[in-house]
Design an enzyme around this catalytic site. Structure first.
Site, PDB file in Angstrom:
ATOM      1  N   CYS A 120       0.900  -1.063   0.018  1.00 32.97           N
ATOM      2  CA  CYS A 120       0.090   0.101  -0.008  1.00 32.97           C
ATOM      3  C   CYS A 120       0.593   1.585  -0.216  1.00 32.97           C
ATOM      4  O   CYS A 120       0.895   1.999  -0.822  1.00 32.97           O
ATOM      5  CB  CYS A 120      -0.952   0.004   1.114  1.00 32.97           C
ATOM      6  SG  CYS A 120      -2.291  -1.032   0.767  1.00 32.97           S
TER       7      CYS A 120
HETATM    8  C1  UDX Z   1      -1.099  -0.008   5.857  1.00 32.11           C
HETATM    9  C2  UDX Z   1      -1.742   0.954   6.550  1.00 32.11           C
HETATM   10  O1  UDX Z   1      -1.518   0.274   8.117  1.00 32.11           O
HETATM   11  C3  UDX Z   1      -3.322   0.060   5.917  1.00 32.11           C
HETATM   12  O2  UDX Z   1      -3.892   1.006   7.059  1.00 32.11           O
HETATM   13  C4  UDX Z   1      -3.257   0.510   4.565  1.00 32.11           C
HETATM   14  O3  UDX Z   1      -5.252  -0.216   4.407  1.00 32.11           O
HETATM   15  C5  UDX Z   1      -2.484  -0.570   3.457  1.00 32.11           C
HETATM   16  O4  UDX Z   1      -0.885   0.348   4.701  1.00 32.11           O
HETATM   17  P1  UDX Z   1       0.361  -2.689   5.681  1.00 32.11           P
HETATM   18  O5  UDX Z   1       0.956  -2.067   4.314  1.00 32.11           O
HETATM   19  O6  UDX Z   1      -0.207  -3.920   5.825  1.00 32.11           O
HETATM   20  O7  UDX Z   1      -0.630  -1.340   6.091  1.00 32.11           O
HETATM   21  O8  UDX Z   1       1.113  -1.991   6.784  1.00 32.11           O
HETATM   22  P2  UDX Z   1       2.022  -0.980   7.622  1.00 32.11           P
HETATM   23  O9  UDX Z   1       2.325  -2.219   8.968  1.00 32.11           O
HETATM   24  O10 UDX Z   1       1.084   0.132   7.956  1.00 32.11           O
HETATM   25  O11 UDX Z   1       3.463  -1.410   7.947  1.00 32.11           O
HETATM   26  C6  UDX Z   1       3.784  -0.688   6.739  1.00 32.11           C
HETATM   27  C7  UDX Z   1       5.394  -0.675   6.480  1.00 32.11           C
HETATM   28  O12 UDX Z   1       6.206   0.327   7.561  1.00 32.11           O
HETATM   29  C8  UDX Z   1       5.928  -1.557   7.255  1.00 32.11           C
HETATM   30  O13 UDX Z   1       7.073  -2.353   5.914  1.00 32.11           O
HETATM   31  C9  UDX Z   1       7.144  -1.384   7.962  1.00 32.11           C
HETATM   32  O14 UDX Z   1       7.444  -2.782   8.608  1.00 32.11           O
HETATM   33  C10 UDX Z   1       7.369  -0.163   8.501  1.00 32.11           C
HETATM   34  N1  UDX Z   1       6.681   0.098  10.180  1.00 32.11           N
HETATM   35  C11 UDX Z   1       5.498   0.599  10.381  1.00 32.11           C
HETATM   36  C12 UDX Z   1       8.311   1.393  10.265  1.00 32.11           C
HETATM   37  O15 UDX Z   1       9.083   0.954   9.514  1.00 32.11           O
HETATM   38  N2  UDX Z   1       7.780   1.689  11.226  1.00 32.11           N
HETATM   39  C13 UDX Z   1       6.936   1.467  11.784  1.00 32.11           C
HETATM   40  O16 UDX Z   1       6.696   2.294  13.304  1.00 32.11           O
HETATM   41  C14 UDX Z   1       5.239   0.998  11.517  1.00 32.11           C
END
Ligand code: UDX
Length: 448
Positions: free
Chosen positions: A272
């Site tokens: 996403c």
């Molecule tokens: C995201 C949104 O959270 C969600 O609401 C939307 O519908 C789709 O995109 P998702 O892609 O499943 O969801 O994962 P998410 O938990 O948001 O993490 C995205 C990325 O950010 C991951 O690679 C994760 O490792 C990274 N991340 C997340 C960080 O590097 N640091 C953080 O503090 C949180």
């Protein structure tokens, strides 16, 4: 209770369909990819998601969930239709709307055959204007009916977070409804009232373009939050004694900031954030506005890979011929998804520079093989992965990696150098090996 149909069974469609069916709704879900549909029909989700398999099998067995391969058939068997097809990005950053258009055509054809007023909601992520300018006219053209009168239409963004999809669908933080008219909005609002009962989250009611924009704003904000803490992490690294983990812990107490999405590290990937931010930029530019902050969010994220490569190079001097262990391939824990995963980007660069890679992931190996084939070795445990390595990089913070002790690295590796890309370990406990991480400045001289 309403009869619901879903058009498109990717993660959003399948998880949401299963949740509705588990709550007792009669659901018909269509997936035009026949192989995928057969697999789902047999109770096997095409991707991993906590609790999904069990719920899918239960709802198929109790016949609340029916899987079909024709969108028209699904629509004909329901009075509410949710469009959940994918909207991939094209080379130029714009969205590929083929699936949305085809779904709208099929739904339109079904509407033509129906007497009753159908309710349709777009859940696929689309840039503002798409529902009104693409979906609505397509539905009207193929049905010969009028939106707002003969059928109702809403845009209803999804916020599915992989690894937490079922829980998130059952307990979302909020629901946003963009309605074509009041009746459209009320229909969806009532559906959610019935679905969530006493646990109803806040419902934001607005027009369609605002609801479309909410989705992009939500993702842009979260991705920017991560890029901001990574920026602070990079400054911490250059500040003797500074530690970004403590900074994040502290500022997370400010309720205006909150403690979530403040984990510094290799940055964000997934299906996403990268796609939506690119599409949001392309959309803004078309309007004559350059969203510099969102560009910087992406650039900052790309730099996290560059800086990590520099760290590896600094440690190993030359990468050519070195054995590198990669712990974690999935773009985040509790998923087998490797789309835009940081692991793939790092591994590709290391391979180009002549390294030999062994990787281990509890779930994402088979998806990685589809991208990297046999260009790397796949280990069946973390310890096996570390064997004889010159350097290890922790890319995904899986729970099982938390259990590794410094001795595991020291005993298995040729030279115990660990790059902790997710701030998973306590640096004090890893003093016996060369521990390098993100957002940690050089230790301060002991104070006398
Ligand atoms: C995201 C949104 O959270 C969600 O609401 C939307 O519908 C789709 O995109 P998702 O892609 O499943 O969801 O994962 P998410 O938990 O948001 O993490 C995205 C990325 O950010 C991951 O690679 C994760 O490792 C990274 N991340 C997340 C960080 O590097 N640091 C953080 O503090 C949180």
């Amino acid at each position: 209770m309403r009869w619901i149909s879903f058009v498109g069974l990717g993660p959003v469609g399948l998880c949401t369909a299963v949740c509705f069916a588990a709550k007792g709704y009669k659901v018909t879900a269509s997936e035009i990819d026949k192989t995928k549909a057969i697999q789902i029909k047999r109770g096997k989700p095409p991707f991993y998601e906590q609790n999904l398999k069990e719920m899918l099998q239960e709802t198929i067995n109790n016949e609340n969930l029916k899987i079909v391969t024709s969108n028209e058939e699904a629509v004909l068997q329901s009075d509410v239709t949710l469009i959940t097809v994918g909207t991939p990005t094209k080379q130029d950053g714009n969205m590929n709307l083929t699936y949305v258009i085809n779904a709208s055509k099929d739904i339109g054809k079904a509407l033509k055959k129906k007497e009753e007023t159908q309710f349709i909601a777009v859940k696929s992520t689309v840039t503002p204007g798409t529902t009104l300018n693409v979906v609505k006219p397509t539905l009207e053209k193929y049905s010969g009916k009028k939106c707002g009168k003969d059928f109702l239409l809403c845009f209803n963004p999804e916020f599915l977070s992989e690894g937490n999809a079922i829980r998130g669908t059952l307990n979302p933080d909020y629901i946003a409804i963009g309605g074509y008219n009041q009746k459209s909005t009320e229909t969806l609002e009532n559906l959610y009232k019935e679905f969530h009962k006493e646990n109803l989250p806040p419902i934001i009611k607005t027009n369609i373009p605002t609801a479309e924009l909410i989705k992009y704003a939500n993702n842009a904000f979260l991705a920017t939050k991560i890029s901001l803490i990574n920026t602070i992490a990079n400054i911490c690294e250059k500040t003797p004694g500074a530690d970004v983990t403590k900074v994040a812990e502290a500022i997370g107490n400010d309720h205006r900031i909150n403690p979530y999405f403040l984990e510094a590290g290799l940055g964000w990937g997934g299906s996403c954030f990268p796609k939506d931010l690119k599409a949001f930029i392309a959309y803004s530019k078309k309007l004559g506005y350059n969203p510099t902050l969102i560009q910087a969010t992406i650039e900052t994220n790309q730099n996290q890979i560059k800086f990590t490569m520099q760290k590896i190079k600094q440690e190993l001097k030359t990468i050519k011929g070195k054995r590198i262990a990669v712990l974690g391939l999935a773009f985040k824990p509790n998923t087998d998804d490797v789309r835009e995963a940081r692991s793939i980007k790092i591994i590709s660069q290391l391979l180009t520079q002549g390294a030999t890679i062994t990787a281990y992931d509890p779930m994402a190996t088979s998806n990685t093989k589809k991208i990297l084939n046999q260009k790397i070795r796949y280990a069946s445990s973390a310890i096996e992965c570390l064997k004889n390595a010159d350097c290890a990089i922790l890319v995904t913070e899986w729970e099982e990696f938390k259990k590794l002790k410094s001795e595991d690295f020291i005993q298995s590796m040729r030279q115990p150098i660990l790059i902790d890309g997710r701030r998973l370990y306590n640096p004090r406990e890893f003093k016996k090996l060369r521990y390098i991480t993100i957002g940690l400045g050089k230790p301060l001289e002991p104070q006398l």
